[in-house]
Enzyme design. Structure first.
Site: not given
Ligand code: NAP
Length: 295
Positions: A52, A96, A119
């Site tokens: 990422k 994460q 997200d």
């Protein structure tokens, strides 16, 4: 059979994003900025986060990686999230997952301000998705929609069977493909571990989205000729003698199933790379939303 090349499509989208960043900067704007929090040092999480950060650099985004040791308390983590929530320069924040067991993922997800939740996991954004309102579509389903769109795969009137009902993949995919838009207008069947005789459904599928986390689960006798297969599964399987000692496998037995497909995504190189660019698209969307509010 047409192989859906997620790697190549992701590169095309990255080039488009880089152009958009140039355009923003030329017009006096700022670089999109994604912040990522990583707790602990789980191997797979390290790999995802590194990809990422690398992708941000490639398209000209700023990125900030904040690392915490695995024994970080929930309070410390939430404090950092609150700090980033207020940071004017940061457009998107991801934490994460999975997090260590002593930290509530639900609490962390709900603490991220919905405007920076690139997200798309915050309940407000999930609710908006269900109501077909503009929002951040979570990265993997967004990546899948992009693949269908860019390969101009017809979805209207098709029977789409989704295996897996997780909040991050199966469930949002089923909502997106049943919407009255493109890609969408499918008749959707959502299967899970309590679905008896699953082949009965998969054999009826015009489009089969597989996200259950069981390598090689879908076999040739489970699909009909001409099916479109989107394999979301990513499982590390031991592979002695290879450099890494493992290889990545999808949920579909590719060698068996591919000859029957009109389109199929490979693993790796299918949905995976698209997930990362979807996150970048959401970060840019967050910045654009902010600009349109301020003007
Ligand atoms: P998850 O949260 O573990 O959910 C798995 C789903 O599959 C559950 O709904 C479960 O049913 C269902 N399931 C399990 N065994 C089944 C069976 N034998 N028959 C039918 N359904 C079954 O998994 P996830 O997070 O959605 O991830 C699924 C896979 O996608 C994993 O391999 C993951 O690594 C991968 N993934 C890939 C990406 C990417 O970027 N490519 C992103 C996210 C996830 P129940 O609800 O009844 O338990």
């Amino acid at each position: 059979m047409i192989l859906i090349d997620g790697k190549q499509t992701a590169e095309t989208i990255k080039a488009e994003l880089a152009l958009e960043v140039e355009h923003i900067l030329k017009n006096g704007g700022k670089r999109p900025h994604l912040a990522a929090i990583l707790v602990g040092n789980d191997g797979a999480s390290e790999t995802y986060i590194a990809s990422k950060v690398k992708a941000c650099k490639k398209v000209g985004f700023n990125s900030t990686l904040i690392r915490f040791p695995s024994d970080t308390s929930e309070e410390e983590l939430l404090e950092e999230v609150l700090k980033i929530n207020k940071d004017e320069d940061i457009d998107g924040l991801i934490v994460q997952l999975p997090l260590p067991k002593h930290i509530s993922e639900k609490k962390v997800t709900e603490t991220i301000v919905p405007e920076k939740d690139v997200d798309g996991f915050h309940p407000l954004n999930v609710g908006k998705l269900a109501l077909n309102l503009p929002t951040f579509v979570s990265a993997t389903p967004y990546g899948i929609m992009q693949l269908l769109e860019r390969y101009r795969i017809e979805t209207a009137g098709k029977h789409c069977v989704v295996i897996g009902r997780s909040n991050i993949v199966g469930s949002p995919v089923s909502i997106l493909l049943s919407r009255n838009t493109y890609p969408g207008n499918c008749t959707v069947t959502l299967c899970h571990s309590r679905t008896p005789d699953i082949e009965k459904y998969t054999r009826e599928a015009d489009i089969l989205v597989v996200a259950l986390g069981k390598p090689g689960f879908v076999k040739a006798n489970m699909v009909k000729q001409g099916v479109v297969v989107i394999d979301v599964g990513i499982t590390r399987v031991e592979a002695p003698g290879t450099d890494k000692g493992y290889r990545i496998m999808g949920d579909v037995d590719f060698d068996e199933v591919a000859p029957k497909c009109s389109y199929i995504t490979p693993v790796p190189g299918g949905v995976g790379p698209m997930t990362i660019v979807a996150l970048l698209k959401n970060t840019l969307l967050s910045l654009s939303n902010k600009l349109s509010i301020n003007h």
